[in-house]
Scaffold this motif. Structure first.
Motif, PDB file in Angstrom:
ATOM      1  N   UNK A   1      -3.129  -0.255  -9.362  1.00  0.00           N
ATOM      2  CA  UNK A   1      -2.262  -1.178  -8.620  1.00  0.00           C
ATOM      3  C   UNK A   1      -1.235  -0.404  -7.796  1.00  0.00           C
ATOM      4  N   UNK A   2      -0.651   0.638  -8.374  1.00  0.00           N
ATOM      5  CA  UNK A   2       0.306   1.469  -7.632  1.00  0.00           C
ATOM      6  C   UNK A   2      -0.370   2.112  -6.427  1.00  0.00           C
ATOM      7  N   UNK A   3      -1.577   2.616  -6.645  1.00  0.00           N
ATOM      8  CA  UNK A   3      -2.326   3.254  -5.558  1.00  0.00           C
ATOM      9  C   UNK A   3      -2.599   2.261  -4.433  1.00  0.00           C
ATOM     10  N   UNK A   4      -3.050   1.056  -4.785  1.00  0.00           N
ATOM     11  CA  UNK A   4      -3.347   0.043  -3.764  1.00  0.00           C
ATOM     12  C   UNK A   4      -2.085  -0.419  -3.048  1.00  0.00           C
ATOM     13  N   UNK A   5      -0.997  -0.594  -3.792  1.00  0.00           N
ATOM     14  CA  UNK A   5       0.262  -1.009  -3.158  1.00  0.00           C
ATOM     15  C   UNK A   5       0.767   0.061  -2.200  1.00  0.00           C
ATOM     16  N   UNK A   6       0.610   1.330  -2.577  1.00  0.00           N
ATOM     17  CA  UNK A   6       1.018   2.422  -1.696  1.00  0.00           C
ATOM     18  C   UNK A   6       0.162   2.443  -0.437  1.00  0.00           C
ATOM     19  N   UNK A   7      -1.147   2.228  -0.591  1.00  0.00           N
ATOM     20  CA  UNK A   7      -2.037   2.182   0.578  1.00  0.00           C
ATOM     21  C   UNK A   7      -1.677   1.021   1.492  1.00  0.00           C
ATOM     22  N   UNK A   8      -1.351  -0.131   0.902  1.00  0.00           N
ATOM     23  CA  UNK A   8      -0.946  -1.292   1.697  1.00  0.00           C
ATOM     24  C   UNK A   8       0.366  -1.024   2.423  1.00  0.00           C
ATOM     25  N   UNK A   9       1.297  -0.362   1.737  1.00  0.00           N
ATOM     26  CA  UNK A   9       2.595  -0.047   2.339  1.00  0.00           C
ATOM     27  C   UNK A   9       2.399   0.908   3.532  1.00  0.00           C
ATOM     28  N   UNK A  10       1.555   1.924   3.340  1.00  0.00           N
ATOM     29  CA  UNK A  10       1.310   2.869   4.428  1.00  0.00           C
ATOM     30  C   UNK A  10       0.591   2.206   5.597  1.00  0.00           C
ATOM     31  N   UNK A  11      -0.358   1.322   5.301  1.00  0.00           N
ATOM     32  CA  UNK A  11      -1.088   0.604   6.355  1.00  0.00           C
ATOM     33  C   UNK A  11      -0.156  -0.315   7.120  1.00  0.00           C
ATOM     34  N   UNK A  12       0.753  -0.987   6.432  1.00  0.00           N
ATOM     35  CA  UNK A  12       1.707  -1.876   7.100  1.00  0.00           C
ATOM     36  C   UNK A  12       2.771  -1.083   7.851  1.00  0.00           C
ATOM     37  N   UNK A  13       3.104   0.104   7.353  1.00  0.00           N
ATOM     38  CA  UNK A  13       4.114   0.949   8.011  1.00  0.00           C
ATOM     39  C   UNK A  13       3.609   1.530   9.304  1.00  0.00           C
TER      40      UNK A  13
END
Length: 196
Positions: free
Chosen positions: A182-194
């Motif tokens: 979940x942390x990995x996916x949230x980080x990927x989502x954060x980077x994609x949105x950033x």
């Protein structure tokens, strides 16, 4: 005994946790004590076919035997025999269906599809802040009792049909993998949105 001593003993009793025995298997363990709904949800279409086929065997054999060697009990007698045979066959079909599904969760048969479903379901629960195995109104001690009484009961399902209807957190696996994913996916989502 004073109330303070009673409370202390109760707290100690509720902290007891008996981890499930790790059974060696060819595939990874998903859940050593899955909830009834989870076993049904993770069933494959082939499990349904096996259950339906098993349910149809008993009545089909009774009809065949009646044609080969008639019992001459009349319509009323044969109808009650068919009802009983149907009930026994449907029960056997359901138990076969359930056991085929639960053995995959135990890791005793091929379970790649179920591992993916499990990871997706649990990671989504972590992301939403929900408890992994649902809410329970039972005390932690009673949840442990329920877990110890129903762990690996799918093995002897043909002798004593025993199902887990209690939400608890004692499932014989390390849940850290769900939080890490979940942390990995949230980080990927954060980077994609950033980046957008």
């Amino acid at each position: 005994m004073s109330q303070n001593q009673y409370d202390k003993q109760t707290q100690q009793a509720q902290k007891l946790y008996a981890p499930g025995r790790k059974v060696d298997s060819d595939y990874p363990l998903i859940d050593s004590d899955p909830h009834f709904k989870r076993v049904i949800k993770y069933a494959r279409p082939g499990d349904y076919l096996y259950g339906i086929a098993m349910s149809g065997i008993g009545p089909s054999l009774m009809l065949f035997w009646e044609r080969v060697s008639p019992s001459y009990v009349g319509k009323g007698g044969f109808a009650s025999v068919m009802r009983l045979t149907g009930l026994i066959s449907v029960t056997g079909g359901f138990l076969l269906f359930y056991q085929k599904s639960i053995l995959r969760l135990y890791g005793w048969t091929e379970n790649a599809r179920e591992r993916e479903m499990d990871m997706r379901e649990m990671v989504d629960k972590v992301k939403n802040g929900e408890p992994l195995y649902g809410h329970s109104r039972l005390s932690p001690y009673m949840q442990g009792v329920a877990a110890r009484n129903s762990r690996y009961t799918g093995v002897f399902l043909h002798l004593i049909p025993w199902f887990n209807f209690v939400n608890h957190n004692q499932h014989g696996i390390d849940t850290a993998k769900y939080y890490q994913q979940a942390e990995k996916e949230l980080e990927e989502e954060r980077l994609a949105n950033g980046n957008n």
